[in-house]
Write a protein that holds these residues in place. Structure first.
Motif, PDB file in Angstrom:
ATOM      1  N   THR A 261       0.724  -1.214  -0.099  1.00  9.80           N
ATOM      2  CA  THR A 261      -0.149  -0.041  -0.155  1.00  9.80           C
ATOM      3  C   THR A 261       0.998   1.342   0.119  1.00  9.80           C
ATOM      4  N   VAL A 262       1.962   1.554   0.770  1.00  6.37           N
ATOM      5  CA  VAL A 262       2.856   2.569   0.803  1.00  6.37           C
ATOM      6  C   VAL A 262       3.506   2.613  -0.373  1.00  6.37           C
ATOM      7  N   MET A 263       3.988   1.517  -0.995  1.00 12.18           N
ATOM      8  CA  MET A 263       4.829   1.700  -2.371  1.00 12.18           C
ATOM      9  C   MET A 263       3.723   2.041  -3.327  1.00 12.18           C
ATOM     10  N   GLU A 264       2.564   1.862  -3.356  1.00  7.92           N
ATOM     11  CA  GLU A 264       1.479   2.278  -4.458  1.00  7.92           C
ATOM     12  C   GLU A 264       1.310   3.653  -4.173  1.00  7.92           C
ATOM     13  N   MET A 265       0.987   4.266  -2.960  1.00  7.67           N
ATOM     14  CA  MET A 265       0.801   5.705  -2.600  1.00  7.67           C
ATOM     15  C   MET A 265       1.983   6.432  -3.166  1.00  7.67           C
ATOM     16  N   ALA A 266       3.232   5.906  -2.953  1.00  7.18           N
ATOM     17  CA  ALA A 266       4.256   6.539  -3.602  1.00  7.18           C
ATOM     18  C   ALA A 266       4.399   6.527  -4.942  1.00  7.18           C
ATOM     19  N   SER A 267       3.973   5.610  -5.733  1.00  5.96           N
ATOM     20  CA  SER A 267       3.992   5.550  -7.085  1.00  5.96           C
ATOM     21  C   SER A 267       3.084   6.268  -7.647  1.00  5.96           C
ATOM     22  N   LEU A 268       1.983   6.438  -7.030  1.00 11.68           N
ATOM     23  CA  LEU A 268       1.168   7.554  -7.577  1.00 11.68           C
ATOM     24  C   LEU A 268       1.140   8.789  -7.058  1.00 11.68           C
ATOM     25  N   GLN A 269       1.979   9.170  -6.265  1.00 11.67           N
ATOM     26  CA  GLN A 269       2.057  10.368  -5.622  1.00 11.67           C
ATOM     27  C   GLN A 269       0.890  10.911  -4.924  1.00 11.67           C
ATOM     28  N   LYS A 270       0.346  10.265  -4.019  1.00 12.44           N
ATOM     29  CA  LYS A 270      -1.019  10.354  -3.397  1.00 12.44           C
ATOM     30  C   LYS A 270      -0.788  10.871  -1.998  1.00 12.44           C
ATOM     31  N   ARG A 271      -1.577  11.863  -1.709  1.00  5.18           N
ATOM     32  CA  ARG A 271      -1.769  12.318  -0.216  1.00  5.18           C
ATOM     33  C   ARG A 271      -2.507  10.971   0.554  1.00  5.18           C
ATOM     34  N   PHE A 272      -1.797  10.730   1.581  1.00  5.50           N
ATOM     35  CA  PHE A 272      -1.987   9.490   2.226  1.00  5.50           C
ATOM     36  C   PHE A 272      -2.273   9.495   3.777  1.00  5.50           C
ATOM     37  N   ILE A 273      -3.197   9.141   4.398  1.00  8.11           N
ATOM     38  CA  ILE A 273      -3.388   8.715   5.624  1.00  8.11           C
ATOM     39  C   ILE A 273      -3.234   7.488   6.277  1.00  8.11           C
ATOM     40  N   GLY A 274      -2.177   7.060   6.692  1.00  9.47           N
ATOM     41  CA  GLY A 274      -1.776   5.717   7.237  1.00  9.47           C
ATOM     42  C   GLY A 274      -2.018   5.423   8.410  1.00  9.47           C
ATOM     43  N   ILE A 275      -2.546   4.078   8.529  1.00  7.45           N
ATOM     44  CA  ILE A 275      -3.103   3.562   9.779  1.00  7.45           C
ATOM     45  C   ILE A 275      -2.368   2.298  10.142  1.00  7.45           C
ATOM     46  N   SER A 293       7.322  11.612   7.735  1.00  5.16           N
ATOM     47  CA  SER A 293       8.022  13.083   7.447  1.00  5.16           C
ATOM     48  C   SER A 293       7.630  13.309   5.659  1.00  5.16           C
ATOM     49  N   VAL A 294       6.998  12.483   4.993  1.00  2.00           N
ATOM     50  CA  VAL A 294       6.726  12.720   3.355  1.00  2.00           C
ATOM     51  C   VAL A 294       5.782  13.675   3.580  1.00  2.00           C
ATOM     52  N   SER A 295       6.064  14.711   2.897  1.00  2.00           N
ATOM     53  CA  SER A 295       4.900  15.926   2.389  1.00  2.00           C
ATOM     54  C   SER A 295       3.729  15.073   1.903  1.00  2.00           C
ATOM     55  N   GLY A 296       2.600  15.454   2.709  1.00  2.00           N
ATOM     56  CA  GLY A 296       1.240  14.924   2.190  1.00  2.00           C
ATOM     57  C   GLY A 296       0.999  13.451   2.819  1.00  2.00           C
ATOM     58  N   VAL A 297       1.717  13.253   3.808  1.00  2.00           N
ATOM     59  CA  VAL A 297       1.558  11.828   4.727  1.00  2.00           C
ATOM     60  C   VAL A 297       1.037  12.262   6.023  1.00  2.00           C
ATOM     61  N   GLN A 298      -0.099  11.691   6.547  1.00  2.00           N
ATOM     62  CA  GLN A 298      -0.444  11.807   7.930  1.00  2.00           C
ATOM     63  C   GLN A 298      -0.693  10.235   8.541  1.00  2.00           C
ATOM     64  N   ILE A 299      -0.241  10.073   9.615  1.00  2.00           N
ATOM     65  CA  ILE A 299      -0.074   9.018  10.378  1.00  2.00           C
ATOM     66  C   ILE A 299      -1.351   9.126  11.478  1.00  2.00           C
ATOM     67  N   VAL A 300      -2.200   8.134  11.465  1.00  2.00           N
ATOM     68  CA  VAL A 300      -3.142   8.042  12.617  1.00  2.00           C
ATOM     69  C   VAL A 300      -3.279   6.605  13.108  1.00  2.00           C
ATOM     70  N   LEU A 301      -2.858   6.385  14.652  1.00  2.00           N
ATOM     71  CA  LEU A 301      -2.935   5.236  15.129  1.00  2.00           C
ATOM     72  C   LEU A 301      -4.268   4.583  15.396  1.00  2.00           C
ATOM     73  N   PRO A 302      -4.463   3.184  15.261  1.00  2.00           N
ATOM     74  CA  PRO A 302      -5.796   2.555  15.340  1.00  2.00           C
ATOM     75  C   PRO A 302      -6.665   3.109  16.623  1.00  2.00           C
ATOM     76  N   GLN A 303      -5.735   3.328  17.646  1.00  2.00           N
ATOM     77  CA  GLN A 303      -6.589   3.614  18.888  1.00  2.00           C
ATOM     78  C   GLN A 303      -6.988   5.069  18.836  1.00  2.00           C
ATOM     79  N   SER A 304      -6.564   5.814  17.981  1.00  2.00           N
ATOM     80  CA  SER A 304      -7.030   7.221  17.815  1.00  2.00           C
ATOM     81  C   SER A 304      -8.060   7.539  16.804  1.00  2.00           C
ATOM     82  N   LEU A 305      -8.601   6.152  16.064  1.00  2.00           N
ATOM     83  CA  LEU A 305      -9.554   6.317  14.798  1.00  2.00           C
ATOM     84  C   LEU A 305     -10.723   7.363  15.357  1.00  2.00           C
TER      85      LEU A 305
END
Length: 349
Positions: A261-275, A293-305
């Motif tokens: 999933t991460v590599m696909e988002m990088a290939s497509l240059q997508k804004r990504f919210i990763g869980i 630290s990638v621009s356009g990426v946000q990380i949200v932990l499962p316990q914070s959904l």
């Protein structure tokens, strides 16, 4: 001297198979065999000239009346006793090793299969993964391998001992998608990718997103757990062999931080919210930290959904320009193929 190539594919989720399938397509002119369990749903995606050996599962069945976990073995991750599937798969693999000499085995991934091959005198290449993998079993597998192959760039490599770094060929990231986009992204259109390896993205969470962000349109890709209610801004797409059309249309993608999933988002240059989901050795959490630290990426932990202000985070992310530079390499698959060929030629010249 000509040699045969085999890939062992771990059965958790579909990611290992997807990765291996892309690499073996670059290895033309070789006798190639794929070994693994639960390969039936994916076997039709392989070239006709690739042999497939379907291994029995290594988990307990109703026939295993004398199953025991057994005593702890420091050098192995998984070694229960009296499971017929394990003895059967070992018998199948060792018979194959004997028949296919000279043979080079690429393992994606299993400490036990790597060590079994070494004991049978078969050289291996082991795929690197993110996570905390400097425990004794991983170190033994890494030591026994001829080469470690990292399907990602050195810039997001996990922290490792120097000898592991020195033994690793970093081929760069790759995925099944290209960044070519034939459809303009639509503002406030969001894709939700649901993987098959276990996820906290379920029907309850999708309904929560729908209620929190009524002015956004969501497209759910994959099989989702729970009762899917009809919601005005949710489209349930189910499993899609080719999800790129929907991904191209969406300005943001929500998904787990598994490798593919991460590599696909990088290939497509997508804004990504990763869980990052719970995985052995904290693999997804480690990958999430590596891309945080990638621009356009946000990380949200499962316990914070359910504590996250999704309307705010989606609006903010849409204003960011994604920049995954350095993660993907157009030559990654060629690099992987070249590394495999080089090991075989060195061993069997």
């Amino acid at each position: 001297m000509k040699f045969s190539i085999a890939f062992y594919v771990h059965h958790h989720g579909s990611g290992h198979f997807t990765r291996v399938a892309q690499i073996l397509n670059k290895l033309k002119g070789f006798d190639i065999t794929l070994l693994g369990s639960n390969l039936q749903p994916f076997a039709h995606l392989l070239p006709d000239d690739v042999h497939v050996i379907h291994l029995p599962m290594d988990t307990r069945s109703s026939e295993d009346l004398h199953f025991q976990n057994g005593n702890h073995v420091d050098v192995l991750h998984y070694a229960p006793l009296n499971i017929k599937g394990i003895s059967d798969r070992v018998s199948i693999m060792t018979a194959f090793f004997q028949q296919k000499q000279p043979l080079l085995l690429i393992v994606d991934v299993s400490v036990e299969v790597t060590l079994l091959a070494r004991l049978a005198g078969v050289p291996t290449i082991v795929m690197r993964q993110h996570g905390l993998r400097e425990d004794l079993p991983h170190l033994m597998a890494y030591q026994s391998a001829e080469l470690l192959l990292a399907p990602f760039s050195r810039s997001i490599s996990p922290k490792s001992a120097q000898w592991i770094i020195d033994k690793t060929t970093y081929v760069g990231g790759f995925s099944r998608f290209s960044k070519e986009n034939n459809h303009a992204e639509k503002h406030r259109h969001v894709a939700i990718m649901v993987g098959s390896g276990g996820t906290s993205i379920d029907a309850v969470f999708v309904e929560h997103l729908s209620n929190a962000c009524p002015d956004f349109c969501f497209y759910v890709i994959g099989k989702i757990n729970g009762e899917c209610k009809e919601l005005p801004n949710i489209e349930f797409c189910g499993h899609l062999d080719e999800p790129k059309t929907i991904l191209d249309l969406c300005s943001v993608v929500i998904g787990n931080t598994g490798h593919n999933t991460v590599m696909e988002m990088a290939s497509l240059q997508k804004r990504f919210i990763g869980i990052p989901e719970s995985r052995p050795f904290e693999e997804q959490l480690d990958k999430a930290n590596a891309i945080s630290s990638v621009s356009g990426v946000q990380i949200v932990l499962p316990q914070s959904l359910y504590d996250t202000d999704w309307h705010f985070i989606l609006n903010e992310l849409e204003t960011d320009a994604p920049n995954w530079d350095g993660i993907i390499s157009e030559k990654a698959l060629d690099n992987a193929s070249a590394a495999i060929r080089a090991v075989g030629e060195k061993l069997f010249q």
